[in-house]
Write a protein that holds these residues in place. Structure first.
Motif, mmCIF file in Angstrom:
data_model
loop_
_atom_site.group_PDB
_atom_site.id
_atom_site.type_symbol
_atom_site.label_atom_id
_atom_site.label_comp_id
_atom_site.label_asym_id
_atom_site.label_seq_id
_atom_site.Cartn_x
_atom_site.Cartn_y
_atom_site.Cartn_z
ATOM 1 N N MET A 115 21.711 21.430 -15.428
ATOM 2 C CA MET A 115 22.360 20.268 -14.836
ATOM 3 C C MET A 115 21.855 18.966 -15.447
ATOM 4 S SD MET A 115 24.510 21.705 -12.947
ATOM 5 C CE MET A 115 25.182 20.340 -12.006
ATOM 6 N N PHE A 116 20.591 18.926 -15.835
ATOM 7 C CA PHE A 116 20.052 17.747 -16.509
ATOM 8 C C PHE A 116 20.820 17.479 -17.800
ATOM 9 C CE2 PHE A 116 17.190 16.289 -19.948
ATOM 10 C CZ PHE A 116 16.964 14.989 -19.512
ATOM 11 N N HIS A 117 21.038 18.517 -18.588
ATOM 12 C CA HIS A 117 21.745 18.335 -19.860
ATOM 13 C C HIS A 117 23.221 18.020 -19.653
ATOM 14 C CE1 HIS A 117 18.749 19.198 -22.966
ATOM 15 N NE2 HIS A 117 18.183 19.988 -22.070
ATOM 16 N N ALA A 118 23.789 18.489 -18.554
ATOM 17 C CA ALA A 118 25.210 18.242 -18.291
ATOM 18 C C ALA A 118 25.462 16.869 -17.677
ATOM 19 C CB ALA A 118 25.767 19.325 -17.374
ATOM 20 N N ILE A 119 24.541 16.399 -16.818
ATOM 21 C CA ILE A 119 24.827 15.213 -16.001
ATOM 22 C C ILE A 119 24.022 13.984 -16.414
ATOM 23 C CG2 ILE A 119 24.642 14.279 -13.641
ATOM 24 C CD1 ILE A 119 25.372 17.053 -12.613
ATOM 25 N N ILE A 120 22.719 14.139 -16.598
ATOM 26 C CA ILE A 120 21.870 12.964 -16.824
ATOM 27 C C ILE A 120 21.680 12.647 -18.301
ATOM 28 C CG2 ILE A 120 19.561 12.004 -16.525
ATOM 29 C CD1 ILE A 120 19.301 13.351 -13.914
ATOM 30 N N ARG A 121 21.326 13.631 -19.087
ATOM 31 C CA ARG A 121 20.890 13.362 -20.458
ATOM 32 C C ARG A 121 21.939 12.619 -21.300
ATOM 33 N NH1 ARG A 121 19.489 15.048 -25.688
ATOM 34 N NH2 ARG A 121 17.243 15.194 -26.054
ATOM 35 N N PRO A 122 23.229 12.967 -21.206
ATOM 36 C CA PRO A 122 24.201 12.232 -22.021
ATOM 37 C C PRO A 122 24.218 10.729 -21.748
ATOM 38 C CG PRO A 122 25.188 14.250 -21.169
ATOM 39 C CD PRO A 122 23.867 14.084 -20.467
ATOM 40 N N LYS A 123 23.867 10.336 -20.528
ATOM 41 C CA LYS A 123 23.869 8.916 -20.169
ATOM 42 C C LYS A 123 22.584 8.212 -20.589
ATOM 43 C CE LYS A 123 26.817 9.813 -16.150
ATOM 44 N NZ LYS A 123 26.924 9.767 -14.670
ATOM 45 N N LEU A 124 21.553 8.984 -20.894
ATOM 46 C CA LEU A 124 20.261 8.405 -21.257
ATOM 47 C C LEU A 124 20.155 8.080 -22.742
ATOM 48 C CD1 LEU A 124 17.793 10.772 -19.320
ATOM 49 C CD2 LEU A 124 18.654 8.543 -18.569
ATOM 50 N N GLN A 125 20.914 8.813 -23.561
ATOM 51 C CA GLN A 125 20.706 8.732 -25.000
ATOM 52 C C GLN A 125 21.134 7.384 -25.560
ATOM 53 O OE1 GLN A 125 21.353 12.323 -27.133
ATOM 54 N NE2 GLN A 125 21.933 11.295 -29.033
ATOM 55 N N LYS A 126 20.180 6.734 -26.240
ATOM 56 C CA LYS A 126 20.434 5.435 -26.862
ATOM 57 C C LYS A 126 20.913 5.580 -28.304
ATOM 58 C CE LYS A 126 16.938 2.875 -24.211
ATOM 59 N NZ LYS A 126 15.702 2.052 -24.300
ATOM 60 N N GLY A 127 20.648 6.705 -28.898
ATOM 61 C CA GLY A 127 21.081 6.914 -30.269
ATOM 62 C C GLY A 127 20.117 7.790 -31.041
ATOM 63 N N ARG A 128 20.479 8.019 -32.302
ATOM 64 C CA ARG A 128 19.632 8.793 -33.220
ATOM 65 C C ARG A 128 19.044 7.851 -34.269
ATOM 66 N NH1 ARG A 128 19.163 14.111 -33.759
ATOM 67 N NH2 ARG A 128 20.297 15.442 -32.295
ATOM 68 N N PHE A 129 17.827 8.182 -34.689
ATOM 69 C CA PHE A 129 17.112 7.338 -35.635
ATOM 70 C C PHE A 129 16.314 8.220 -36.594
ATOM 71 C CE2 PHE A 129 17.758 5.279 -31.607
ATOM 72 C CZ PHE A 129 18.161 3.995 -31.922
ATOM 73 N N ARG A 130 15.718 7.578 -37.585
ATOM 74 C CA ARG A 130 14.756 8.259 -38.463
ATOM 75 C C ARG A 130 13.631 7.289 -38.772
ATOM 76 N NH1 ARG A 130 15.455 6.075 -43.530
ATOM 77 N NH2 ARG A 130 17.545 5.185 -43.953
ATOM 78 N N PHE A 131 12.502 7.843 -39.164
ATOM 79 C CA PHE A 131 11.389 6.989 -39.569
ATOM 80 C C PHE A 131 11.723 6.345 -40.908
ATOM 81 C CE2 PHE A 131 8.967 10.011 -36.837
ATOM 82 C CZ PHE A 131 8.506 9.086 -35.921
ATOM 83 N N LEU A 132 11.427 5.064 -41.015
ATOM 84 C CA LEU A 132 11.736 4.334 -42.237
ATOM 85 C C LEU A 132 10.863 4.805 -43.390
ATOM 86 C CD1 LEU A 132 13.345 2.050 -43.574
ATOM 87 C CD2 LEU A 132 11.589 0.440 -42.781
ATOM 88 N N ARG A 133 9.608 5.142 -43.089
ATOM 89 C CA ARG A 133 8.667 5.589 -44.121
ATOM 90 C C ARG A 133 8.083 6.949 -43.728
ATOM 91 N NH1 ARG A 133 7.731 0.155 -43.347
ATOM 92 N NH2 ARG A 133 8.068 -1.168 -45.182
ATOM 93 N N THR A 134 7.772 7.746 -44.703
ATOM 94 C CA THR A 134 7.214 9.077 -44.463
ATOM 95 C C THR A 134 5.920 9.004 -43.671
ATOM 96 O OG1 THR A 134 8.156 9.823 -46.559
ATOM 97 C CG2 THR A 134 6.457 11.216 -45.573
ATOM 98 N N GLU A 135 5.102 8.003 -43.950
ATOM 99 C CA GLU A 135 3.815 7.896 -43.248
ATOM 100 C C GLU A 135 3.990 7.650 -41.750
ATOM 101 O OE1 GLU A 135 4.280 4.021 -45.750
ATOM 102 O OE2 GLU A 135 4.704 6.168 -45.943
ATOM 103 N N ASN A 136 5.116 7.046 -41.364
ATOM 104 C CA ASN A 136 5.366 6.846 -39.935
ATOM 105 C C ASN A 136 5.509 8.171 -39.211
ATOM 106 O OD1 ASN A 136 7.314 4.122 -40.997
ATOM 107 N ND2 ASN A 136 5.441 3.889 -39.817
ATOM 108 N N ALA A 137 6.146 9.137 -39.862
ATOM 109 C CA ALA A 137 6.313 10.460 -39.257
ATOM 110 C C ALA A 137 4.982 11.179 -39.121
ATOM 111 C CB ALA A 137 7.271 11.301 -40.097
#
Length: 346
Positions: free
Chosen positions: A218-240
């Motif tokens: 139910m979390f994945h069906a009801i709440i999580r879609p509304k929480l997601q702000k977006g997808r990102f990546r680390f700008l530099r390898t060292e950040n990861a």
């Protein structure tokens, strides 16, 4: 007449409720799409619950049918194994399929038909995709307030910390991040649902595995879609490589990094992050840039003062839900380890 006699001669592998679901679903599919759908005789030795034919635009295709009630995440791998390499010859018909699972099925090429009429059916010469039908009122009523957004936040608090069942209403509300007036009705529904019992003067959770599985879905069906702000990546390898060094009280790692902090048994490849901070501030702090295919998922914090399982982590139930929801067997093993260690009710 011959068709009816053949059906009677073969053993039909469904119960009356499944028969009703099959009849309703194929009738709705036919009316929505203009296709002709008929039930066929089920050959001896066929492991399907039923067999149907769908004819559309001069093309006809036969399907083995698996009939289910509500589809749960823990059924997905079994369905994949059942359908095997001949998945285009199978159709899953279910009373209800959570949207994230429908998305999974579509990406895996698994045909499904939901009682509400939503479907994904692709076979040689046939393609039907319907995704805009609302869930039936009967199904919505069955979930109760315990399983709406507010109830799920309440459940997250008491599953993570069952001692809250014996705390004041204000303490529960503060931990869950919900209004005080919700607590009494939610506690009543929890008890009426058979999820708690009382020994002496102490209220305890029962059926924990069932609760955790249901909450995850139910979390994945009801709440999580509304929480997601977006997808990102680390700008530099060292950040990861230095994500664990980030010291901020409003950053909470879930999923693989959360599991890394709790178990030490994984080097994260995909990052799940919960925070109440503004997005721009997080981008600068973490060295991230927007990327629709990035390996960092950023979500809003969705609880109150409930502590994480360890410094810098989201509550254990969220980490479990992030890991258990996918199809990665390694993550599922970690999810079970976290459930055993951090969600055992002690």
């Amino acid at each position: 007449m011959i068709h009816e006699q053949c059906l009677k001669m073969n053993k039909i592998k469904y119960k009356s409720a499944e028969k009703q679901l099959l009849t309703e679903a194929i009738k709705l599919l036919s009316s929505q799409t203009g296709s002709r759908v008929k039930e066929l005789a089920l050959p001896n030795g066929n492991e399907a619950n039923a067999r149907i034919t769908i004819a559309l635009a001069g093309v006809e295709h036969h399907f083995n049918v698996a009939i289910k009630g509500e589809i749960r995440q823990n059924q997905v791998l079994d369905l994949i194994a059942q359908f095997g390499k001949n998945k285009d010859q199978w159709l899953l018909i279910a009373r209800y399929i959570p949207k994230p699972l429908k998305d999974n099925f579509k990406s895996l090429g698994i045909n499904y038909l939901e009682a509400a009429g939503n479907c994904y059916i692709q076979a040689k010469g046939i393609f039907i995709y319907v995704a805009d039908q609302k869930v039936t009122p009967t199904r919505e009523a069955a979930t109760g307030k315990l399983w709406n957004a507010t109830g799920l936040k309440f459940m997250m608090a008491v599953i993570n910390n069952p001692a809250l069942l014996n705390a004041s209403y204000r303490e529960i509300a503060t931990a869950a991040g919900i209004a005080l007036g919700n607590i009494g009705p939610l506690l009543d529904e929890l008890q009426q649902g058979g999820y708690t019992n009382t020994k002496g003067n102490v209220e305890r959770l029962v059926s924990r595995d069932k609760l955790i599985t249901r909450w995850t879905e139910m979390f994945h069906a009801i709440i999580r879609p509304k929480l997601q702000k977006g997808r990102f990546r680390f700008l530099r390898t060292e950040n990861a490589a230095t994500w664990q060094d980030i010291n901020d009280t409003d950053i909470y790692w879930g999923g693989e990094p959360g599991a890394a902090l709790l178990t030490g048994h994984i080097t994260p490849e995909n990052f799940t992050l919960y925070s109440g901070k503004p997005g721009n501030e997080l981008l600068k702090l973490l060295g991230m840039v927007p990327d629709n295919n990035g390996n960092i998922v950023l979500l809003d914090k969705c609880w109150g003062t409930l502590p994480g399982a360890a410094p810098g982590t989201a509550p254990a139930l969220l980490i479990y839900a992030d890991l258990a929801h996918g199809l990665d067997s390694r993550n599922k093993e970690l999810a079970e380890r976290i459930k055993t260690t951090y969600l055992n009710g002690e």
